[in-house]
Design an enzyme around this catalytic site. Sequence first.
Site, PDB file in Angstrom:
ATOM      1  N   LYS A 177      47.674  48.609  60.161  1.00  0.00           N
ATOM      2  CA  LYS A 177      48.046  49.983  59.780  1.00  0.00           C
ATOM      3  C   LYS A 177      49.323  49.900  58.957  1.00  0.00           C
ATOM      4  O   LYS A 177      50.127  48.980  59.153  1.00  0.00           O
ATOM      5  CB  LYS A 177      48.306  50.832  61.026  1.00  0.00           C
ATOM      6  CG  LYS A 177      48.130  52.310  60.827  1.00  0.00           C
ATOM      7  CD  LYS A 177      46.671  52.721  60.976  1.00  0.00           C
ATOM      8  CE  LYS A 177      46.467  54.205  60.919  1.00  0.00           C
ATOM      9  NZ  LYS A 177      45.105  54.554  61.351  1.00  0.00           N
TER      10      LYS A 177
HETATM   11  P1  NAD Z   1      44.985  64.772  57.008  1.00  0.00           P
HETATM   12  O1  NAD Z   1      46.275  64.448  56.375  1.00  0.00           O
HETATM   13  O2  NAD Z   1      43.771  64.970  56.153  1.00  0.00           O
HETATM   14  O3  NAD Z   1      45.153  66.127  57.896  1.00  0.00           O
HETATM   15  C1  NAD Z   1      46.121  66.256  58.867  1.00  0.00           C
HETATM   16  C2  NAD Z   1      46.061  67.660  59.437  1.00  0.00           C
HETATM   17  O4  NAD Z   1      46.980  67.738  60.544  1.00  0.00           O
HETATM   18  C3  NAD Z   1      46.483  68.748  58.461  1.00  0.00           C
HETATM   19  O5  NAD Z   1      45.693  69.907  58.656  1.00  0.00           O
HETATM   20  C4  NAD Z   1      47.935  69.063  58.883  1.00  0.00           C
HETATM   21  O6  NAD Z   1      48.332  70.381  58.569  1.00  0.00           O
HETATM   22  C5  NAD Z   1      47.828  68.856  60.385  1.00  0.00           C
HETATM   23  N1  NAD Z   1      49.139  68.600  61.003  1.00  0.00           N
HETATM   24  C6  NAD Z   1      50.111  67.745  60.595  1.00  0.00           C
HETATM   25  N2  NAD Z   1      51.187  67.842  61.389  1.00  0.00           N
HETATM   26  C7  NAD Z   1      50.884  68.754  62.334  1.00  0.00           C
HETATM   27  C8  NAD Z   1      51.581  69.304  63.438  1.00  0.00           C
HETATM   28  N3  NAD Z   1      52.816  68.906  63.743  1.00  0.00           N
HETATM   29  N4  NAD Z   1      50.964  70.256  64.200  1.00  0.00           N
HETATM   30  C9  NAD Z   1      49.713  70.668  63.900  1.00  0.00           C
HETATM   31  N5  NAD Z   1      49.003  70.179  62.870  1.00  0.00           N
HETATM   32  C10 NAD Z   1      49.582  69.244  62.097  1.00  0.00           C
HETATM   33  O7  NAD Z   1      44.736  63.637  58.117  1.00  0.00           O
HETATM   34  P2  NAD Z   1      43.346  63.118  58.706  1.00  0.00           P
HETATM   35  O8  NAD Z   1      42.861  61.984  57.879  1.00  0.00           O
HETATM   36  O9  NAD Z   1      42.453  64.263  58.993  1.00  0.00           O
HETATM   37  O10 NAD Z   1      43.850  62.461  60.095  1.00  0.00           O
HETATM   38  C11 NAD Z   1      44.102  63.259  61.249  1.00  0.00           C
HETATM   39  C12 NAD Z   1      44.199  62.353  62.464  1.00  0.00           C
HETATM   40  O11 NAD Z   1      42.988  61.599  62.607  1.00  0.00           O
HETATM   41  C13 NAD Z   1      45.317  61.308  62.417  1.00  0.00           C
HETATM   42  O12 NAD Z   1      45.792  61.099  63.725  1.00  0.00           O
HETATM   43  C14 NAD Z   1      44.598  60.062  61.921  1.00  0.00           C
HETATM   44  O13 NAD Z   1      45.283  58.875  62.289  1.00  0.00           O
HETATM   45  C15 NAD Z   1      43.280  60.214  62.639  1.00  0.00           C
HETATM   46  N6  NAD Z   1      42.170  59.478  62.043  1.00  0.00           N
HETATM   47  C16 NAD Z   1      41.791  59.685  60.752  1.00  0.00           C
HETATM   48  C17 NAD Z   1      40.704  59.004  60.236  1.00  0.00           C
HETATM   49  C18 NAD Z   1      40.183  59.255  58.842  1.00  0.00           C
HETATM   50  O14 NAD Z   1      39.126  58.707  58.503  1.00  0.00           O
HETATM   51  N7  NAD Z   1      40.827  60.071  58.038  1.00  0.00           N
HETATM   52  C19 NAD Z   1      40.022  58.058  61.031  1.00  0.00           C
HETATM   53  C20 NAD Z   1      40.442  57.881  62.360  1.00  0.00           C
HETATM   54  C21 NAD Z   1      41.502  58.603  62.845  1.00  0.00           C
END
Ligand code: NAD
Length: 509
Positions: A177
């Site tokens: 990561k």
């Molecule tokens: P992203 O950047 O597309 O979206 C993040 C979302 O979280 C946004 O809507 C943002 O407004 C919200 N957010 C940020 N800070 C916040 C807070 N303090 N309170 C409430 N909401 C908040 O990110 P993503 O790719 O959707 O990833 C989200 C989570 O899923 C992360 O923990 C990431 O590690 C995990 N994840 C993502 C993937 C992937 O394929 N994108 C895969 C596995 C896990």
Amino acid sequence: MRAPAPTPKRTVYTEAMEIFHRAADLIGLDKRVRLELEEPDYEHIFYVTAKLKDRLVPLAPEQARDFANLSVTQVRNPEGLERLADGKIILNGRALLGSDVNISRGHLRLPDGNVYQLVPGESQRFKAYRVQHNQARGPYKGGIRYHREVSLDLFKALAAEMTWKTAISEVPFGGGKGGIQIDPRSYGREELENITLRFMYRLKSLIGPNIDIPAPDVGTNGDIMALMYRQYSDGERERHNLRGIVTGKDVRIGGSEGRAAATGQGVAFCIEDYFAEKGETLKGKTFTLQGFGNVGSHGAAILQKMGARLLAVNDADGTLFNGDGIDVPALIAHVNDPKNLRRSVLGFAGAQKIEKKDFWEVPADICIPAALGGEITADVAERLKVKLIAEGANGPTTPEADRVLQKRGIDMIPDIIANAGGVTVSYYEWIQNKRMERWSEAEVNQRLEHAMKRNYRIIRDISRNQARRSDTHDSRPFCIGKEVDPRCAAMILALKRIEAHYLLEGFSQ
Ligand code: NAD
């Protein structure tokens, strides 16, 4: 008298590793394997510099009063102004070309009526990271995060999570990561491009399509992956063979069908299987969602198609509620509207605004945290009025909260299985790149469904100590003779699969 040994400092990493130690104790993990897994293989910290562009910084109304007589500067080429989420505007060279520019003491007034200070662009340094946790099962694999609140400790925890997740989803990768300490919404498109290219320039010697393969995470997307691919392969004679250096690319440049929605899709498959076992479907089920980015928005759209209703959604900017159900495609359109600079759910007409503290108390069948880590604290866990938590985000539930949820009988689909859909389809993308193939969305989703449900069923069996073999899965090698909670069961599956590599292959000297 001997002084008592100091209590080790609790950090995000030590918290994340609590479950590792518990599972390792339970299965009597080989001592040396434990040492190998307790700390990452490599922790890289480096710095990236970039020259920023000139900015127009809005003045507060009381400061703007000093410029009451400043006349408006007409902007003949509005495309030259790039509005950022923090209210500042990037001034591209061509913006004011041919305009009568009225500047007073370094300030100008734009047609929106506001007075802006012209701040010349300076160079800035950003801290960057790549943690390579473990590669016993294959190349390091894990996302790139652009966020203000990142640290070595956090990336260690997230890299270790990837080691467990790749083992659970049976993809031939290890865990990694990394990312940059930056709020990407405060920088312009060209600035982010320069920062990303410089980041990859530094990262290049540490990674490779068979060594370490990044993907998108919070704050990054397919556009950033495209830049990373270009920078890695630029000028190489066999650059097309290097396409697998990153996954999560746009389908037009070697990305996989179904990758963008894969993590949300995987969450939905797990939830579907959870209810199917009870003889129920998602029709009429209700859910709340934190985070409406990649994972949250796709997950919500898929669940709505399956018949579930989204009652409340919280993101970085606020919370919305609609007891009749929020129209997910309409909310996606609102968030993606180019005028919605913060890409926030706020301002959506189809729901009412509520306080964040009330979000956690909305009664529903399912709660999906899909934002950042550590959001479900013990206090939140006490207040939740849901039956099931499906962790779309990485590490959203603290260990104390886990204990509260167990005590309250709230079921849990832990992150390392629930959100493994992303890395699973990243693996499909990587294979397609290697074989120069292209699979259809239906093929990708069919494989993903099998993989998710097979491994989720093994985890449920470990949790209930129900060793068995069915048409879809075989949990016999993993059950440990007693019941454990689902998070521990998932970790047991990961550790047994990783340990096999060390025990069968031995340790290189
Ligand atoms: P992203 O950047 O597309 O979206 C993040 C979302 O979280 C946004 O809507 C943002 O407004 C919200 N957010 C940020 N800070 C916040 C807070 N303090 N309170 C409430 N909401 C908040 O990110 P993503 O790719 O959707 O990833 C989200 C989570 O899923 C992360 O923990 C990431 O590690 C995990 N994840 C993502 C993937 C992937 O394929 N994108 C895969 C596995 C896990």
